[in-house]
Every structure is written in C-alpha cells, then in structure tokens.
Design an enzyme around this catalytic site. Sequence first.
Site, mmCIF file in Angstrom:
data_model
loop_
_atom_site.group_PDB
_atom_site.id
_atom_site.type_symbol
_atom_site.label_atom_id
_atom_site.label_comp_id
_atom_site.label_asym_id
_atom_site.label_seq_id
_atom_site.Cartn_x
_atom_site.Cartn_y
_atom_site.Cartn_z
ATOM 1 C CG HIS A 186 -0.459 0.386 2.475
ATOM 2 N ND1 HIS A 186 -0.067 -0.515 3.426
ATOM 3 C CD2 HIS A 186 -0.208 1.601 2.997
ATOM 4 C CE1 HIS A 186 0.375 0.137 4.477
ATOM 5 N NE2 HIS A 186 0.308 1.417 4.241
ATOM 6 C CG ASP A 197 -0.059 -3.858 2.751
ATOM 7 O OD1 ASP A 197 0.540 -3.413 1.758
ATOM 8 O OD2 ASP A 197 -0.396 -3.141 3.724
ATOM 9 C CB SER A 202 3.036 1.338 6.296
ATOM 10 O OG SER A 202 1.765 1.295 6.846
ATOM 11 N N GLY A 203 5.359 -0.833 6.332
ATOM 12 C CA GLY A 203 6.474 -1.380 5.570
ATOM 13 C C GLY A 203 7.625 -1.837 6.446
HETATM 14 N N1 ARG Z 1 -1.144 1.950 7.231
HETATM 15 C C1 ARG Z 1 -0.200 2.638 8.050
HETATM 16 C C2 ARG Z 1 0.863 3.314 7.196
HETATM 17 O O1 ARG Z 1 0.618 3.561 6.045
HETATM 18 C C3 ARG Z 1 0.334 1.783 9.164
HETATM 19 C C4 ARG Z 1 -0.751 1.411 10.060
HETATM 20 C C5 ARG Z 1 -0.352 0.692 11.260
HETATM 21 N N2 ARG Z 1 -1.464 0.861 12.143
HETATM 22 C C6 ARG Z 1 -1.556 0.372 13.323
HETATM 23 N N3 ARG Z 1 -2.584 0.682 14.051
HETATM 24 N N4 ARG Z 1 -0.647 -0.437 13.790
HETATM 25 O O2 ARG Z 1 1.919 3.696 7.635
#
Ligand code: ARG
Length: 278
Positions: free
Chosen positions: A67, A116, A215-216
């Site tokens: 993503h 993902d 993320s990642g």
């Molecule tokens: N989707 C998020 C990003 O783009 C990370 C989300 C992690 N969320 C969580 N509640 N642990 O960085």
Amino acid sequence: MDSLIWMLFLAVKIIFFTARGCACTEIIGGREVKPHSRPYMASIQVNKQHVCGGALITRRWVLTAAHCKEFWKNRKIEVILGAHSLSKMQEEKQQVLEVKNCSPHPQFNWKRQESDIMLVQLAGEAVLNMYVSTLKLPKSTDDVKAGTKCSVAGWGRTNPEIQNLSDTLKEVNLTVIGRKVCNSKAYYNYNPFITKDMICAGDKKARKDSCKGDSGGPLICITKFRRKKVYKGIISTGDGCAKPKKPGIYTRLSEKFLNWINETITVKTQHDNKLSCA
Ligand code: ARG
C-alpha cells in the site's frame, strides 16, 4: 505582563515540540532506538518526504508494504539507509539510493488488506557496513503464536497529509494476539478478515502500536527456539492507532510470501530493465 508570560510559555512549547517532535506522530508508546541499532531500517521517501519504512534484505532489495505505492504515483522515490534522524543528514553514515523497480504482490487487495507486501529494487548496491546491513528473511515460516513478544520500529507520523514526522527512529515492544481473538466481534469482527497470512500484535492496555508512516517496517519476534530475533512480518494496517481491541495488523512472512520474494528477486535480477516504479 500577562502576555509576556503567555509568549514565554508559547516559546518554550515551540522549542519543546521542534526538539522532540510531536508525541502523536511516532510509533505509539515506544522509545527512541539506540542510534544505528537497526541498520536494516530503510526510510522510503517521495520528494524527500518519508512515506514508509522498509527493511533491506539484500544489497539491492528492500521489503516493504504494497500500500506504500499509493503515495508515490510516478514521483521520484528514494530509499535512505543508515539513518537515525531524518533531518540531520549524516552523510558519512547515510546512503541515498534511487528506486529502479517495485513489485507489489500481484494479489495485493487494498479493500481486504490482503497480501500487503512489496519488493523495491534499488538502482545501485547498498554498501554494507556498521550503519547499513541486511535483515535476514526467516528460515522457518512457522506461525507466530499468541503471546509471542515482538518489536517494531519506524519514523511514523499521524496523518499522511500532515508533514509531521518522528525525526528519529522509534521502537516499541508488542505482543502477538491470536487470530481467533483478533477476528472476534469485540476486535475486528472479520473486518478485515485476519487470515493465516496476517498477524495481529498490540498490547493489553492499547498504549503501544505502530501508526501511519510506520508501514512497511519489519515486525521482529523472539522465537521460543533459542530465543532468537526473527523477521516475521511487515507493518500493514489497523483501525486507527493504539485503540483498544484494534491492534496493529501485520503481513506475515508465510511460505507463500517467502516463495514469491525469492522468485521475484531471481526473475527481476535476470531481466534488468529500465528505471521505473509506476
Ligand atoms: N497503514 C499505516 C501506514 O501507512 C500503518 C498502520 C499501522 N497501524 C496500526 N494501528 N498499527 O503507515
């Protein structure tokens, strides 16, 4: 007099915030890492702005979340290695590499938040040293049991629209929550469905979590066997951050994904194509 005190108060507040960064923008409930103690950490940047974390797995490849590609729409992407503070460029430690190619998993499904995972091929080879090194992929694809202790790290921020980064790398310890619990009504209630290729991790008091911008980055877990730290997952998603009964959701490095990683690296390394990551 009153306004003077007020101004003084504001000045102190501004200094405090610029020096420390907003507490709401980082890994939640964590701490600053010992500088360069996670030399595999990559900061993926679009127009010099951090958008996602990642892990260097070979000199030419970074593993991250699929993503993350949403942020970069044909713009220039760079990967920063060997960083601790993103604002203080320590050139002797940091390596800035262009991205040659990216391969999001073909089954990546944004809505279901499945698969993902993405491979990013660097345009050059990273030089491995004290500040930059690779994170080994797991040998075993065994599931991670509920209660397992893990940790995550990142430069995450609260809102992708607000350019508010955690300047320095932060880390936090988390505990794995079983899929049954995580899918239960009180938790995610199958929205999304936590599959065998995903892991839920958080803490009881919901004070610790990864957040947007993290993320990642890798989820590293302590295995029962010899208590070794093993790369087990990728920061993927979650409902908000550090909300009760809404733990972070991680892509699990399952057999399916490990096979895909190995195949992709072999194929893409053979067919050396032009610079692109659209
Ligand atoms: N989707 C998020 C990003 O783009 C990370 C989300 C992690 N969320 C969580 N509640 N642990 O960085």
